[in-house]
Scaffold this active site. Structure first.
Site, PDB file in Angstrom:
ATOM      1  N   ASN A 117       0.823  -1.209   0.000  1.00  0.00           N
ATOM      2  CA  ASN A 117       0.000   0.000   0.000  1.00  0.00           C
ATOM      3  C   ASN A 117       0.862   1.265   0.000  1.00  0.00           C
ATOM      4  OD1 ASN A 117      -2.302  -1.556   0.078  1.00  0.00           O
ATOM      5  ND2 ASN A 117      -2.797  -1.104   2.204  1.00  0.00           N
ATOM      6  N   ARG A 148     -11.746  -4.406 -13.556  1.00  0.00           N
ATOM      7  CA  ARG A 148     -10.688  -5.369 -13.245  1.00  0.00           C
ATOM      8  C   ARG A 148     -11.305  -6.756 -13.298  1.00  0.00           C
ATOM      9  NH1 ARG A 148      -6.770  -1.922 -11.106  1.00  0.00           N
ATOM     10  NH2 ARG A 148      -7.567  -0.239  -9.788  1.00  0.00           N
ATOM     11  N   ARG A 154      -6.173   1.655 -12.923  1.00  0.00           N
ATOM     12  CA  ARG A 154      -4.787   1.825 -12.507  1.00  0.00           C
ATOM     13  C   ARG A 154      -4.081   0.507 -12.226  1.00  0.00           C
ATOM     14  NH1 ARG A 154      -5.089   5.567  -8.093  1.00  0.00           N
ATOM     15  NH2 ARG A 154      -5.286   7.192  -9.668  1.00  0.00           N
ATOM     16  N   HIS A 176     -16.383   3.198 -14.010  1.00  0.00           N
ATOM     17  CA  HIS A 176     -16.143   2.430 -12.793  1.00  0.00           C
ATOM     18  C   HIS A 176     -17.390   1.673 -12.347  1.00  0.00           C
ATOM     19  CE1 HIS A 176     -15.023   2.096  -8.357  1.00  0.00           C
ATOM     20  NE2 HIS A 176     -13.956   1.622  -8.960  1.00  0.00           N
ATOM     21  N   TYR A 195     -12.784  -9.499  -0.718  1.00  0.00           N
ATOM     22  CA  TYR A 195     -13.375  -8.174  -0.552  1.00  0.00           C
ATOM     23  C   TYR A 195     -14.831  -8.327  -0.127  1.00  0.00           C
ATOM     24  CZ  TYR A 195      -9.570  -5.987  -3.338  1.00  0.00           C
ATOM     25  OH  TYR A 195      -8.365  -5.537  -3.814  1.00  0.00           O
ATOM     26  N   ARG A 250     -13.530   3.148   5.400  1.00  0.00           N
ATOM     27  CA  ARG A 250     -12.350   2.302   5.580  1.00  0.00           C
ATOM     28  C   ARG A 250     -11.050   3.094   5.561  1.00  0.00           C
ATOM     29  NH1 ARG A 250     -11.268  -0.899   0.571  1.00  0.00           N
ATOM     30  NH2 ARG A 250      -9.793   0.763   0.127  1.00  0.00           N
ATOM     31  N   HIS A 295     -15.137  -3.184   1.266  1.00  0.00           N
ATOM     32  CA  HIS A 295     -15.197  -2.605  -0.078  1.00  0.00           C
ATOM     33  C   HIS A 295     -16.586  -2.154  -0.493  1.00  0.00           C
ATOM     34  CE1 HIS A 295     -14.566  -2.649  -4.584  1.00  0.00           C
ATOM     35  NE2 HIS A 295     -13.470  -2.029  -4.179  1.00  0.00           N
TER      36      HIS A 295
END
EC number: 2.7.4.1
Length: 698
Positions: free
Chosen positions: A62, A388, A418, A448, A481, A577, A605
């Protein structure tokens, strides 16, 4: 009119006290602090040992991404003279704070590794060995391994006028070597650089018959440092110091100036690994003059240096987690719930809306719906967004098969996801080769939203089946997630999704949706409208409450609206979060707002927004956080849960359950610090994630 009126500019002073910079935390610093909460999991003796190692590595990874994206973007903003944001901090000031805070984090990470986890692993029979702990037999085996497997692929480079400093790839492992003596050509040795190719494993396992231990490992960096002298025969190695440089990885493509986004992105990816440097990690014992040489080469200053007491690529120890099969040192595995009726998904959805809560509910129904649609002769068209997907995705396999079976398949592939840009370019090529119509979304707006639309002929009518989610169509992340997925055949929702796909694939005008909220058009306004409604209820003396769960919050208008709601008496609970720029608990401003962050076994998530609405609650699940980019610069959706029993389930499992957590919750204080909750005397411990796991028999 007097001409002088044109000569004197009028300055408009914003007197709104809710825009005072003191009311807003800095987003980058708040995002950075999240990693301290992740690291706390690595420091928690109640967590299984190898899972603690995994959390340590997550905090390191991270931090890498933080520097690649957030710090890199800040340096770019500093160069451009971008003014301060709502928090009033200029980019240069934020970068100075980042260095101070990140240095504390790095120090804590290596203390955790050197003083806690490494000794604990050693006691458990999993040894990641220091050089000074190698036996004679281990040393001999590693020397031979170096000569046979490592040295043939190395290209050491001595630095002199004919050999300038080499290009150093982003996050690659390197050794700077201090030499004394002359080589075969009579050249005086000084410095050399040894670059470790990406093809070399960063963790090396020593065979049991050599080491005597079943789980004995060494870092590649330790092996390179130990035997680097063999690369410079006839010269004396006076020192060898590992280093790693992190570079800005945010791709900038001027989409208004390119005719083909895919080609432009491919060109940008070629040079991504060599963009501007933002951080230098170096062995802590490295002499200052060498550090200065490296800084000069990378055009960095002292506030970009992090001296490391251990391997500079500590996150690579995650390989040990995968290589060591020790169930006693990991979380107890669980089998997610399987949906009844998964063998006939169209019939199941036609009977009523279906809600999945991942990872507690299996992702299988999503895969099955698409697979069944690809084979069903009554299915005419499939439309899907992909952000993704992961490697060897069954989702992609089904889309390809559907196209080959003659169905009209349209996929919106977000090329700019990304770090998945290259994978998504390959995905787009594969889909196009199979006859799928691939769309890259809208210039300037990342797509998204998580949507799947299937058009099926049933008798004389066409019926739309829809899947909407808070997370990606990725089988791997669906296991780790927390996310919601909704299946529905509701006609209004189906028509809304159809209109959005038309908008994405064509040049459609602004559309009017009946059920869904969509950014950048109605989602931001819809959130503000509902916050304002709660505010008006509170002012009228009615009960008013807002509960929202998301990954991050920084949109200034939303924050200001929440402050106004708090001032009116609305009770606001936010489960955020990561980064949160709202400052809770301020008298007269935000004393009615509480913010908590949950960090546990799974990555939180899902995004859920709940508004009390005077006894008629409004509940939306969404792909969007309350961030500026999500609400104003992306294609996102917020979808209502219309079935009362499913809406109640979302409320209980993702909101009430998490607000009751007194084990994995951290509460944000008005000074920006986080305090971890513990059960009060007499209270039973409650972990939101563990309670959900208990329902699936884990």
């Amino acid at each position: 009119m007097n001409a002088a009126a044109f000569d004197t500019p009028t300055t408009v002073v914003d007197t709104d006290p809710l825009r005072d910079s003191e009311l807003y935390f800095n987003r980058e610093l708040s995002a950075l602090d999240f990693n301290f909460r992740v690291l706390a999991q690595a420091q928690d003796p109640q967590v299984p040992l190898l899972e603690r190692l995994r959390y340590l590595c997550i905090s390191c990874t991270n931090l890498d991404e933080f520097f690649e994206i957030r710090a890199g973007t800040l340096r770019h903003a500093q160069d451009l003279g971008v003014p301060p944001g709502p928090d009033g901090l200029a980019p240069a000031t934020v970068l100075a704070h980042i260095h101070e805070r990140a240095a504390d984090l790095v120090r804590s990470q290596y203390e955790c590794w050197n003083d806690v986890l490494r000794p604990a692993l050693d006691d458990a029979g999993v040894r990641v060995m220091h050089r000074d702990g190698w036996s004679e037999q281990q040393t001999q085996w590693l020397r031979e391994y170096f000569r046979d497997e490592i040295m043939p692929v190395l290209s050491p480079l001595g630095l002199d006028p004919a050999h300038p400093f080499p290009k150093i790839l982003n996050k690659s492992l390197n050794i700077v070597v201090v030499l004394k003596g002359k080589d075969a050509f009579g050249r005086e040795g000084h410095l050399a650089i040894v670059r470790a190719p990406r093809s070399l494993p960063r963790i090396i396992q020593i065979p049991e018959d050599v080491s005597g231990g079943k789980h004995d490992f060494v870092f590649l960096s330790a092996v390179l440092s130990a035997f680097v002298d063999e690369l410079f025969p006839g010269m004396q190695v006076k020192g060898a110091y590992q280093f790693r440089v992190t570079r800005n990885s945010e791709l900038i493509v001027d989409e208004d100036e390119v005719e083909n986004l895919a080609l432009a992105l491919r060109d940008e990816l070629v040079g991504r690994g060599y963009l501007r440097a933002v951080r230098l990690e170096i062995a802590e014992q490295c002499p200052d003059d060498i550090v200065r040489t490296l800084l000069e080469n990378f055009d960095l200053t002292e506030n970009a240096v992090y001296r490391i007491n251990g391997p500079v690529n500590l996150n690579r120890v995650i390989q040990v987690y995968d290589l060591v099969q020790r169930p006693d040192l990991k979380f107890v595995p669980f089998q997610p719930r399987q949906l009844s009726g998964v063998e006939a998904m169209f019939d199941t959805i036609a009977e009523g809306d279906v809600l999945l809560h991942h990872p507690f509910d299996a992702f299988t129904p999503v895969l099955e719906l698409l697979k069944q649609a690809s084979e069903d002769p009554n299915v005419l068209a499939i439309k899907q967004t992909l952000y993704r997907t992961g490697k060897e995705s069954p989702i992609v396999d089904s889309l390809v098969q559907a196209a080959r079976n003659g169905k009209d398949v349209t996929v919106v592939v977000e090329l700019r996801a990304r770090f998945d840009e290259e994978a998504n370019l390959g995905l787009a090529d594969r889909l196009q080769d199979a006859g799928v119509q691939v769309v890259y979304g809208v210039v300037g707006y990342k797509t998204h939203a998580k949507m799947m639309l299937i058009v099926r002929r049933e008798g004389r009518k066409l019926r739309r089946y829809v899947h909407l989610g808070t997370g990606n169509y990725h089988s791997g992340t669906a296991r780790v997630y927390t996310d919601f997925g909704l299946f529905t055949a509701d006609a209004d929702i189906g028509n809304d999704v159809h209109l959005i796909f038309q908008q994405l694939s064509g040049l459609a005008p602004t559309i009017k949706l009946k059920r869904l909220l969509q950014s950048p058009f109605t989602l931001h306004a819809g959130v503000l409208k509902r916050i304002d409604r709660e505010t008006r209820h509170a002012k009228a003396g009615k009960p008013a409450r807002i509960i929202a769960k998301m990954n991050a919050l920084n949109e200034p208008q939303v924050v200001r609206a929440l402050y106004m709601a708090s001032q009116a008496g609305v009770q606001v609970d936010l489960i955020v979060r990561g980064a949160c720029t709202l400052r809770p608990g301020l008298p007269g401003i935000s004393e009615n707002i509480r913010v908590r962050s949950i960090v546990g076994r799974f990555l939180e998530h899902h995004r859920v927004y709940w508004f009390a609405n005077d006894g008629d609650p409004d509940l939306f699940c969404s792909s969007a956080d309350w961030l500026e980019r999500n609400l104003l610069r992306r294609i996102e959706t917020g979808f209502p849960i219309l079935a009362p029993e499913l809406a109640q389930r979302v409320y209980e499992e993702a909101l009430a359950n998490y607000l009751a957590d007194n084990c994995s919750a951290w509460t944000l204080q008005s000074d920006g610090s986080y305090v971890r909750l513990t059960p009060a005397p007499g209270d039973a411990p409650h972990s939101a994630q563990l309670s959900l796991l208990a329902n699936v028999g884990a």
